[in-house]
Design a protein around this motif. Structure first.
Motif, short mmCIF file in Angstrom:
data_model
loop_
_atom_site.label_atom_id
_atom_site.label_comp_id
_atom_site.label_asym_id
_atom_site.label_seq_id
_atom_site.Cartn_x
_atom_site.Cartn_y
_atom_site.Cartn_z
N GLY A 78 0.82 -1.21 0.00
CA GLY A 78 0.00 0.00 0.00
C GLY A 78 0.85 1.25 0.00
O GLY A 78 1.77 1.40 -0.79
N LYS A 79 0.56 2.17 0.94
CA LYS A 79 1.29 3.44 0.96
C LYS A 79 2.74 3.26 1.40
O LYS A 79 3.54 4.18 1.24
N TYR A 80 3.11 2.11 1.91
CA TYR A 80 4.49 1.86 2.33
C TYR A 80 5.33 1.24 1.22
O TYR A 80 6.52 1.01 1.40
N ARG A 81 4.76 0.97 0.05
CA ARG A 81 5.48 0.34 -1.05
C ARG A 81 6.70 1.15 -1.48
O ARG A 81 7.74 0.61 -1.80
N ARG A 82 6.60 2.48 -1.47
CA ARG A 82 7.71 3.31 -1.92
C ARG A 82 8.92 3.23 -1.00
O ARG A 82 10.02 3.57 -1.39
N LEU A 83 8.75 2.75 0.22
CA LEU A 83 9.86 2.62 1.16
C LEU A 83 10.71 1.38 0.90
O LEU A 83 11.79 1.24 1.45
N TYR A 84 10.22 0.46 0.04
CA TYR A 84 10.91 -0.81 -0.16
C TYR A 84 12.27 -0.64 -0.80
O TYR A 84 13.23 -1.30 -0.40
N GLU A 85 12.40 0.23 -1.79
CA GLU A 85 13.69 0.40 -2.47
C GLU A 85 14.76 0.88 -1.51
O GLU A 85 15.89 0.41 -1.53
N ALA A 86 14.42 1.83 -0.63
CA ALA A 86 15.40 2.32 0.35
C ALA A 86 15.78 1.22 1.33
O ALA A 86 16.95 1.06 1.68
N ALA A 87 14.81 0.42 1.76
CA ALA A 87 15.10 -0.68 2.68
C ALA A 87 15.97 -1.73 2.01
O ALA A 87 16.87 -2.31 2.64
N LYS A 88 15.74 -1.99 0.72
CA LYS A 88 16.54 -2.96 -0.01
C LYS A 88 17.99 -2.50 -0.11
O LYS A 88 18.92 -3.29 0.11
#
Length: 116
Positions: A78-88
């Motif tokens: 959801g709205k947290y999807r955009r945070l995945y690249e930074a976490a990766k």
């Protein structure tokens, strides 16, 4: 918002989700014969496993919605999807540091690996 009926997670529906023939929105209510009612999170395209935040017996609305919110945050849905690249990128840097590599070495290794 339009009313969406609760989706029954039958084996056929699970197969369609796994193969990409059917897409559900995060938060869509689903029902499983074994687990009961829950809110859909995502389907892993590699394994075909469907993830949902299940409502437990005796849960209040606050408890169930809090569990769904935490699951969305932890699964980058959801709205947290955009945070995945930074976490990766952060996890990649941690692995390189644990292996004793400098950031430049880790970048060269990553560039040499084939993608896809």
């Amino acid at each position: 918002m339009a009313y969406l009926p609760m989706i029954e997670l039958t084996p056929q529906v699970r197969m369609m989700l796994a193969r990409g023939a059917l897409r559900l929105a995060p938060g869509q209510w689903v029902r499983d014969p074994e687990r009961g009612k829950g809110r859909y999170l995502r389907t892993d395209p590699r394994t075909g496993v469907t993830y949902a935040s299940w409502v437990r017996p005796g849960d209040s609305w606050e408890q169930a919605s809090g569990r769904f919110h935490r699951a969305c945050r932890n699964a980058y849905v959801g709205k947290y999807r955009r945070l995945y690249e930074a976490a990766k990128l952060f996890r990649k840097a941690e692995r390189a540091e644990a292996a004793g590599l400098t950031p430049a070495d880790a970048g060269e290794i990553a560039a040499a690996q084939p993608t896809g």
